[in-house]
Enzyme design. Structure first.
Site, PDB file in Angstrom:
ATOM      1  N   GLN A 177      61.172 -21.155 -18.504  1.00  0.00           N
ATOM      2  CA  GLN A 177      61.142 -19.787 -17.982  1.00  0.00           C
ATOM      3  C   GLN A 177      62.527 -19.138 -17.957  1.00  0.00           C
ATOM      4  O   GLN A 177      62.729 -18.027 -18.421  1.00  0.00           O
ATOM      5  CB  GLN A 177      60.577 -19.788 -16.558  1.00  0.00           C
ATOM      6  CG  GLN A 177      59.108 -20.109 -16.461  1.00  0.00           C
ATOM      7  CD  GLN A 177      58.629 -20.102 -15.012  1.00  0.00           C
ATOM      8  OE1 GLN A 177      59.422 -20.090 -14.084  1.00  0.00           O
ATOM      9  NE2 GLN A 177      57.336 -20.104 -14.828  1.00  0.00           N
TER      10      GLN A 177
ATOM     11  N   ASP B 238      56.676 -40.111 -25.048  1.00  0.00           N
ATOM     12  CA  ASP B 238      56.304 -40.857 -26.250  1.00  0.00           C
ATOM     13  C   ASP B 238      57.517 -41.269 -27.097  1.00  0.00           C
ATOM     14  O   ASP B 238      57.606 -42.406 -27.553  1.00  0.00           O
ATOM     15  CB  ASP B 238      55.340 -40.031 -27.108  1.00  0.00           C
ATOM     16  CG  ASP B 238      54.121 -39.573 -26.334  1.00  0.00           C
ATOM     17  OD1 ASP B 238      53.606 -40.369 -25.528  1.00  0.00           O
ATOM     18  OD2 ASP B 238      53.703 -38.413 -26.504  1.00  0.00           O
TER      19      ASP B 238
ATOM     20  N   GLY C 263      65.872 -19.452 -19.119  1.00  0.00           N
ATOM     21  CA  GLY C 263      66.626 -18.935 -20.237  1.00  0.00           C
ATOM     22  C   GLY C 263      67.584 -19.954 -20.820  1.00  0.00           C
ATOM     23  O   GLY C 263      67.393 -21.159 -20.702  1.00  0.00           O
TER      24      GLY C 263
ATOM     25  N   ARG D  56      71.418 -32.209 -14.877  1.00  0.00           N
ATOM     26  CA  ARG D  56      71.537 -31.105 -15.832  1.00  0.00           C
ATOM     27  C   ARG D  56      71.812 -29.785 -15.114  1.00  0.00           C
ATOM     28  O   ARG D  56      71.136 -29.441 -14.148  1.00  0.00           O
ATOM     29  CB  ARG D  56      70.248 -30.986 -16.644  1.00  0.00           C
ATOM     30  CG  ARG D  56      70.241 -29.790 -17.597  1.00  0.00           C
ATOM     31  CD  ARG D  56      68.990 -29.775 -18.430  1.00  0.00           C
ATOM     32  NE  ARG D  56      67.787 -29.479 -17.671  1.00  0.00           N
ATOM     33  CZ  ARG D  56      67.275 -28.258 -17.536  1.00  0.00           C
ATOM     34  NH1 ARG D  56      67.878 -27.212 -18.065  1.00  0.00           N
ATOM     35  NH2 ARG D  56      66.161 -28.085 -16.857  1.00  0.00           N
TER      36      ARG D  56
ATOM     37  N   ARG E 118      70.623 -28.351  -8.639  1.00  0.00           N
ATOM     38  CA  ARG E 118      69.230 -28.747  -8.410  1.00  0.00           C
ATOM     39  C   ARG E 118      69.097 -30.037  -7.603  1.00  0.00           C
ATOM     40  O   ARG E 118      68.174 -30.171  -6.799  1.00  0.00           O
ATOM     41  CB  ARG E 118      68.512 -28.918  -9.754  1.00  0.00           C
ATOM     42  CG  ARG E 118      68.223 -27.590 -10.418  1.00  0.00           C
ATOM     43  CD  ARG E 118      67.591 -27.777 -11.767  1.00  0.00           C
ATOM     44  NE  ARG E 118      67.225 -26.480 -12.325  1.00  0.00           N
ATOM     45  CZ  ARG E 118      66.755 -26.310 -13.550  1.00  0.00           C
ATOM     46  NH1 ARG E 118      66.589 -27.344 -14.334  1.00  0.00           N
ATOM     47  NH2 ARG E 118      66.439 -25.105 -13.987  1.00  0.00           N
TER      48      ARG E 118
ATOM     49  N   HIS F  15      62.810 -30.439 -10.171  1.00  0.00           N
ATOM     50  CA  HIS F  15      63.021 -29.013  -9.957  1.00  0.00           C
ATOM     51  C   HIS F  15      62.655 -28.702  -8.514  1.00  0.00           C
ATOM     52  O   HIS F  15      61.593 -29.098  -8.034  1.00  0.00           O
ATOM     53  CB  HIS F  15      62.168 -28.171 -10.905  1.00  0.00           C
ATOM     54  CG  HIS F  15      62.631 -26.748 -10.983  1.00  0.00           C
ATOM     55  ND1 HIS F  15      62.455 -25.856  -9.947  1.00  0.00           N
ATOM     56  CD2 HIS F  15      63.293 -26.066 -11.949  1.00  0.00           C
ATOM     57  CE1 HIS F  15      62.983 -24.690 -10.280  1.00  0.00           C
ATOM     58  NE2 HIS F  15      63.491 -24.794 -11.503  1.00  0.00           N
TER      59      HIS F  15
ATOM     60  N   TYR G 263      57.347 -23.648 -22.062  1.00  0.00           N
ATOM     61  CA  TYR G 263      57.273 -23.402 -20.617  1.00  0.00           C
ATOM     62  C   TYR G 263      58.635 -23.175 -19.971  1.00  0.00           C
ATOM     63  O   TYR G 263      58.725 -23.062 -18.752  1.00  0.00           O
ATOM     64  CB  TYR G 263      56.548 -24.565 -19.936  1.00  0.00           C
ATOM     65  CG  TYR G 263      55.130 -24.695 -20.414  1.00  0.00           C
ATOM     66  CD1 TYR G 263      54.109 -23.946 -19.832  1.00  0.00           C
ATOM     67  CD2 TYR G 263      54.806 -25.530 -21.477  1.00  0.00           C
ATOM     68  CE1 TYR G 263      52.802 -24.038 -20.298  1.00  0.00           C
ATOM     69  CE2 TYR G 263      53.499 -25.626 -21.947  1.00  0.00           C
ATOM     70  CZ  TYR G 263      52.506 -24.874 -21.350  1.00  0.00           C
ATOM     71  OH  TYR G 263      51.219 -24.958 -21.822  1.00  0.00           O
TER      72      TYR G 263
ATOM     73  N   GLU H 119      72.008 -18.659 -12.319  1.00  0.00           N
ATOM     74  CA  GLU H 119      71.158 -19.687 -11.737  1.00  0.00           C
ATOM     75  C   GLU H 119      71.986 -20.702 -10.960  1.00  0.00           C
ATOM     76  O   GLU H 119      73.221 -20.666 -10.987  1.00  0.00           O
ATOM     77  CB  GLU H 119      70.335 -20.378 -12.841  1.00  0.00           C
ATOM     78  CG  GLU H 119      69.413 -19.404 -13.570  1.00  0.00           C
ATOM     79  CD  GLU H 119      68.540 -20.077 -14.611  1.00  0.00           C
ATOM     80  OE1 GLU H 119      68.633 -21.315 -14.766  1.00  0.00           O
ATOM     81  OE2 GLU H 119      67.772 -19.369 -15.283  1.00  0.00           O
TER      82      GLU H 119
ATOM     83  N   LEU I 292      67.941 -25.719 -23.557  1.00  0.00           N
ATOM     84  CA  LEU I 292      67.655 -25.028 -24.821  1.00  0.00           C
ATOM     85  C   LEU I 292      68.907 -24.967 -25.692  1.00  0.00           C
ATOM     86  O   LEU I 292      68.849 -25.140 -26.906  1.00  0.00           O
ATOM     87  CB  LEU I 292      67.134 -23.612 -24.556  1.00  0.00           C
ATOM     88  CG  LEU I 292      65.722 -23.471 -23.975  1.00  0.00           C
ATOM     89  CD1 LEU I 292      65.406 -22.010 -23.691  1.00  0.00           C
ATOM     90  CD2 LEU I 292      64.675 -24.065 -24.898  1.00  0.00           C
TER      91      LEU I 292
ATOM     92  N   HIS J 267      60.946 -32.652 -13.377  1.00  0.00           N
ATOM     93  CA  HIS J 267      61.196 -31.504 -14.249  1.00  0.00           C
ATOM     94  C   HIS J 267      61.879 -31.875 -15.559  1.00  0.00           C
ATOM     95  O   HIS J 267      61.496 -31.391 -16.616  1.00  0.00           O
ATOM     96  CB  HIS J 267      62.048 -30.485 -13.496  1.00  0.00           C
ATOM     97  CG  HIS J 267      62.341 -29.230 -14.247  1.00  0.00           C
ATOM     98  ND1 HIS J 267      61.350 -28.379 -14.686  1.00  0.00           N
ATOM     99  CD2 HIS J 267      63.518 -28.672 -14.638  1.00  0.00           C
ATOM    100  CE1 HIS J 267      61.897 -27.353 -15.320  1.00  0.00           C
ATOM    101  NE2 HIS J 267      63.212 -27.515 -15.314  1.00  0.00           N
TER     102      HIS J 267
END
Length: 519
Positions: A48, A220, A50, A384, A288, A241, A46, A116, A390, A349
Site C-alpha cells: 500500500q 516456498d 509506496g 526493514r 515498526r 506490521h 498488496y 512513514e 519495492l 508482515h
C-alpha cells in the site's frame, strides 16, 4: 521437459522486472515465469504505502535515507548494500515511470511524497494506497508485449533440480539446473530446465496465519533453497506490521498502511490513552519493531485483543484522497473513520532474512539467484525500514540482469530425470493437511511471535517435530498437491525461524527474546 534460458519463480516486482529487462536485451533468449496463482497475485500487489526514493535534495539526501535505514536495521545492515540500493533508487524509479507507472503528484506537478515510520524526511513515492498494484500492472503489461517470455499462472514450483538428483555430478559443488513444476489444473508434473534460475517467490507471512500477506505467502522459495542446501540467514527477523485491521470473525489480513500514521493518526488503548509517547519520543512514527512491541505490551497489560488507530482529527478529504481503499474497507465493516477508531493488531508482515545473496543476487548455489522478499541482501538488517522493499526488489532485479549481461552461461549438459511419483496415491484426507496447517500457525503465533523466550522456542521445536513427521509421511505416500507442498514449505520455514531464533543471544531490531534482557 520445457527448456529455457531463464526460469523465474514468482510474478511480483522482483521476478517481472528481471524478466522484462533480460527479454528486451536478448530477444533470442527465452524466459519462463512460473507463478502458483493468477499472474498478478503476489505480495507486490498488496504493497500500500509506496517506495522510498530520495527526491527533494534541498531537504532530503542519500545520507539521511542511508542513516534512517541503518538505524532501523539496528547495527546489522550491510552498509555497502544500503548505500548501493539507496543511491540507485532515483534511476530505478525513473525507469519504472518511463515504463508507464503512475505515481501521485502534488499541485506543482512534482511527485507527492509521503512520510512513514522511521523516515526523517518525506520521500515515499506512492499511487494512492495501491502503489504495489500499480507497479504490478505496469510490469505485467510490459511482460505481455514480449514474445520471448512465457508466463505460466497456476503452476507450482515443487523443488529445485540440483546435483543430488542427477547421476554422475559432483555433489560437493552444487549447481541448479531448473525446477520440477506442477500444473495445478491438470496435475501434471514436468521439468523446466534452465541455464539460470531466479527465485522471486515472496514472503512467509502465512506461517503465522494472522498476516498482512496474501494466502500465497508460504515461504516456498526459502524452503526450496534450504532443501537444496543454499545458505539461509537472519530468519529470526520476522517483521510484524503494527497496524493490521482487527476483525473478530476472521484473520487480521487487511493492512492499515504505515502512511496513515505518517499522515498523523494516533494509536490509543481501550481507555483512549495515546500510549506510544510512553515508549518512544517519535511516538507513532517510531520504527515498526518499536511500535509492534509497544502495542504487544499494551495488549498484554490490559488483556486486550487489539488497540485502536484514531484518525478522527485528520483532514478527512485528504484522507479519502490518499487512502481510498482503506477508507472504503473500513466503511464496509461499519467503521466510519471520520468518527470511529479503527481496531488494529500487529500481524506478520515481512521477512528481513532469507536466502543469502551477494550484490549480484547470486546465492551460494551456482546458477541460482534470488531477489525480493525471499532473499537476504543485507539491506534490512534486523528490521526493514518502511517502503524500502519495492526499492530493493527493483535494484536487485537490475543487478541480476547486469550480471547476466556480463557473464555468459553455457548450455548445461546434463540429463535430468523425470519426476517419479510411483507408488503414491491421491490424498483423500485433506482434513489432515488443514489440521496440520492450523496447528502449525497456532504454534508459531503462540511461541514464536513478537516477544519470544527460550522456553517457548524449545517447546515450539518439540511440537514442530511432531507436525514435521506427520507431514513427511503424508508427502511420501501422496501424489503432489499445491496445498501439501505449501504446508511442507511452511514447516521448513518455521524450523529455520525457530532454530535461528535460539542461536541469537542478543535482542536486535524486530527480534526480542525475554531471556536476552540483561538483569
Amino acid at each position: 521437459m520445457l527448456e529455457a534460458n531463464y526460469l523465474v519463480i514468482g510474478s511480483g516486482v522482483a521476478g517481472l522486472t528481471f524478466s522484462v529487462k533480460i527479454a528486451e536485451k536478448f530477444p533470442d533468449r527465452t524466459v519462463v515465469i512460473v507463478t502458483k496463482d493468477a499472474e498478478d497475485e503476489s505480495n507486490t500487489k498488496y504493497a500500500q504505502g509506496g517506495m522510498a526514493v530520495v527526491q527533494n535534495k534541498e531537504e532530503d539526501s542519500f545520507k539521511k535515507h542511508i542513516d534512517d535505514t541503518l538505524i532501523a536495521g539496528d547495527g546489522l545492515c550491510d552498509e555497502g548494500v544500503v548505500k548501493m540500493v539507496i543511491e540507485e533508487g532515483p534511476q530505478r524509479l525513473k525507469e519504472l515511470i518511463q515504463w508507464g507507472a503512475n505515481f501521485d503528484e502534488d499541485s506543482t506537478g512534482n511527485l507527492d511524497l509521503g512520510k512513514e515510520g522511521g523516515h526523517s524526511e518525506y520521500r515515499v513515492v506512492h499511487h494512492k494506497d495501491l502503489t504495489g498494484a500499480e507497479v504490478e500492472r505496469t510490469l505485467l503489461k510490459r511482460v505481455h508485449q514480449l514474445p520471448n517470455i512465457t508466463l505460466l499462472p497456476h503452476h507450482f514450483a515443487i523443488d529445485l533440480i540440483t546435483n543430488h538428483q542427477i547421476k554422475g555430478t559432483d555433489e560437493s559443488d552444487i549447481s541448479c539446473y531448473g525446477a520440477y513444476v506442477l500444473n495445478e489444473k491438470s496435475g501434471e508434473i514436468f521439468t523446466v530446465q534452465a541455464n539460470a534460475t531466479l527465485l522471486a517467490s515472496g514472503g512467509i507471512g502465512c506461517v503465522y496465519g494472522h498476516t498482512t500477506n496474501p494466502v500465497i505467502a508460504t515461504g516456498d522459495g526459502v524452503a526450496m533453497a534450504y532443501r537444496a542446501k543454499a545458505r539461509i540467514r537472519d530468519m529470526e527477523f520476522v517483521q510484524f506490521h503494527p497496524t493490521a485491521l482487527y476483525q473478530r470473525k476472521g484473520e487480521s489480513a487487511f493492512l492499515i498502511s504505515e502512511a496513515v500514521r505518517g499522515f498523523g493518526a494516533y494509536l490509543r488503548n481501550r481507555k483512549g490513552k495515546r500510549f506510544m509517547l510512553d515508549y518512544d519520543d517519535r511516538a507513532e512514527l517510531a520504527s515498526r519493531d518499536i511500535v509492534s512491541q509497544s502495542i504487544d505490551a499494551e495488549m498484554k497489560k490490559a488483556g486486550d485483543s487489539h488497540v485502536f488507530l484514531d484518525c478522527t482529527h485528520l483532514d478527512m478529504e485528504g484522507f479519502k484522497t490518499h487512502f481510498p481503499t482503506i477508507y472504503n474497507k473500513c466503511l464496509s465493516l461499519h467503521i466510519n473513520v471520520e468518527k470511529d477508531w479503527i481496531p488494529v493488531v500487529p500481524a506478520s508482515h515481512y521477512l528481513c532474512g532469507g536466502i543469502e545473496v551477494d550484490k549480484s543476487g547470486k546465492t551460494t548455489i551456482e546458477n541460482l539467484f534470488a531477489c525480493g522478499e525471499c532473499s537476504r541482501t543485507g539491506l534490512h538488517g534486523a528490521n526493514r525500514l518502511a517502503s524500502n522493499s519495492l526499492l530493493e526488489a527493483l535494484v536487485y532485479a537490475h543487478n541480476i540482469f547486469k550480471h547476466h549481461c556480463e557473464n555468459e552461461y553455457k548450455k548445461l549438459d546434463v540429463v535430468i530425470p523425470e519426476w517419479n511419483d510411483e507408488g503414491t496415491t491421491i490424498p483423500e484426507e485433506h482434513i489432515l493437511i488443514r489440521h496440520s496447517l492450523k496447528s502449525l500457525q497456532a504454534l508459531m503465533r503462540d511461541y514464536v511471535g513478537i516477544v519470544r523466550s527460550n522456553k517457548r522456542l524449545k517447546r515450539a521445536i518439540t511440537h514442530l517435530d511432531v507436525i514435521y513427521k506427520e507431514v513427511e509421511d503424508l508427502y511420501r505416500e501422496s501424489k503432489i498437491t499445491a496445498s501439501l507442498c505449501e504446508l511442507r514449505n511452511m514447516i521448513n520455514v518455521s524450523h529455520l525461524i525457530i532454530g535461528q531464533s535460539l542461536e541469537r543471544k542478543e535482542n536486535k531490531g524486530g527480534y526480542f527474546n525475554k531471556d536476552n534482557v540483561k538483569k
